[in-house]
Motif scaffolding. Structure first.
Motif, PDB file in Angstrom:
ATOM      1  N   ALA A 240     -97.276  66.834  27.030  1.00 48.76           N
ATOM      2  CA  ALA A 240     -98.568  66.646  26.349  1.00 48.76           C
ATOM      3  C   ALA A 240     -98.485  67.082  24.887  1.00 48.76           C
ATOM      4  O   ALA A 240     -99.034  66.430  24.002  1.00 48.76           O
ATOM      5  N   CYS A 241     -97.818  68.181  24.627  1.00 47.36           N
ATOM      6  CA  CYS A 241     -97.736  68.682  23.243  1.00 47.36           C
ATOM      7  C   CYS A 241     -96.902  67.748  22.375  1.00 47.36           C
ATOM      8  O   CYS A 241     -97.214  67.553  21.206  1.00 47.36           O
ATOM      9  N   THR A 242     -95.868  67.160  22.945  1.00 48.50           N
ATOM     10  CA  THR A 242     -95.030  66.259  22.141  1.00 48.50           C
ATOM     11  C   THR A 242     -95.786  64.968  21.833  1.00 48.50           C
ATOM     12  O   THR A 242     -95.556  64.349  20.804  1.00 48.50           O
ATOM     13  N   ALA A 243     -96.711  64.570  22.715  1.00 45.25           N
ATOM     14  CA  ALA A 243     -97.535  63.387  22.449  1.00 45.25           C
ATOM     15  C   ALA A 243     -98.591  63.717  21.392  1.00 45.25           C
ATOM     16  O   ALA A 243     -98.877  62.912  20.516  1.00 45.25           O
TER      17      ALA A 243
ATOM     18  N   GLU B 252     -94.768  65.748  15.448  1.00 42.56           N
ATOM     19  CA  GLU B 252     -94.203  66.303  14.218  1.00 42.56           C
ATOM     20  C   GLU B 252     -93.519  67.643  14.472  1.00 42.56           C
ATOM     21  O   GLU B 252     -92.555  67.992  13.819  1.00 42.56           O
ATOM     22  N   ASN B 253     -94.049  68.416  15.436  1.00 41.27           N
ATOM     23  CA  ASN B 253     -93.480  69.758  15.603  1.00 41.27           C
ATOM     24  C   ASN B 253     -93.065  70.128  17.022  1.00 41.27           C
ATOM     25  O   ASN B 253     -92.645  71.251  17.247  1.00 41.27           O
ATOM     26  N   PHE B 254     -93.188  69.207  17.974  1.00 43.32           N
ATOM     27  CA  PHE B 254     -92.753  69.572  19.332  1.00 43.32           C
ATOM     28  C   PHE B 254     -91.786  68.538  19.871  1.00 43.32           C
ATOM     29  O   PHE B 254     -91.960  67.342  19.682  1.00 43.32           O
TER      30      PHE B 254
ATOM     31  N   ASP C 230    -104.075  73.579  22.377  1.00 40.60           N
ATOM     32  CA  ASP C 230    -105.297  73.375  23.158  1.00 40.60           C
ATOM     33  C   ASP C 230    -105.084  72.418  24.324  1.00 40.60           C
ATOM     34  O   ASP C 230    -105.717  72.548  25.368  1.00 40.60           O
ATOM     35  N   ILE C 231    -104.207  71.444  24.135  1.00 36.65           N
ATOM     36  CA  ILE C 231    -104.023  70.423  25.161  1.00 36.65           C
ATOM     37  C   ILE C 231    -103.045  70.880  26.257  1.00 36.65           C
ATOM     38  O   ILE C 231    -103.004  70.298  27.345  1.00 36.65           O
ATOM     39  N   CYS C 232    -102.277  71.924  25.985  1.00 37.23           N
ATOM     40  CA  CYS C 232    -101.294  72.397  26.974  1.00 37.23           C
ATOM     41  C   CYS C 232    -102.016  72.869  28.240  1.00 37.23           C
ATOM     42  O   CYS C 232    -102.871  73.752  28.177  1.00 37.23           O
ATOM     43  N   PRO C 233    -101.677  72.286  29.400  1.00 35.54           N
ATOM     44  CA  PRO C 233    -102.401  72.624  30.627  1.00 35.54           C
ATOM     45  C   PRO C 233    -102.108  74.028  31.165  1.00 35.54           C
ATOM     46  O   PRO C 233    -102.839  74.522  32.016  1.00 35.54           O
ATOM     47  N   VAL C 234    -101.058  74.652  30.675  1.00 32.29           N
ATOM     48  CA  VAL C 234    -100.709  75.989  31.202  1.00 32.29           C
ATOM     49  C   VAL C 234    -100.733  77.071  30.106  1.00 32.29           C
ATOM     50  O   VAL C 234    -100.199  78.168  30.290  1.00 32.29           O
ATOM     51  N   GLN C 235    -101.346  76.740  28.975  1.00 32.64           N
ATOM     52  CA  GLN C 235    -101.475  77.688  27.857  1.00 32.64           C
ATOM     53  C   GLN C 235    -100.139  78.338  27.478  1.00 32.64           C
ATOM     54  O   GLN C 235    -100.054  79.552  27.284  1.00 32.64           O
TER      55      GLN C 235
END
Ligand code: SF4
Length: 70
Positions: free
Chosen positions: A17-20, A24-26, A58-63
């Motif tokens: 999710a973070c890479t989507a 730019e940074n993941f 914020d979008i990361c499901p597991v913080q």
């Protein structure tokens, strides 16, 4: 003002999710424990990209993503 970005690899489930949200940074890297997200850059000396890094956190499901003001 700058900030730092880190990923807690123990929490990360490699969902992408973070890479989507912030390509730019993941990026996802292969580890013995499966795919894990990694920040391409961990330290920023200004606020450039802060909103996108925060959106990824914020979008990361597991913080697993920690964005801290330095
Ligand atoms: Fe890992 Fe969270 Fe990124 Fe998913 S969104 S790959 S769990 S850091």
């Amino acid at each position: 003002m700058g900030y730092t970005v880190s990923v807690d690899a123990k929490k990360c489930i490699g969902c992408g999710a973070c890479t989507a949200e912030c390509p730019e940074n993941f990026e996802l890297v292969e580890t013995p424990e499966g795919y894990k997200a990694k920040p391409k850059k961990a330290k920023f000396t200004d606020d450039r990209g802060l909103d996108k890094n925060k959106a990824a956190a914020d979008i990361c499901p597991v913080q697993a993503i920690i964005v801290k003001k330095a």
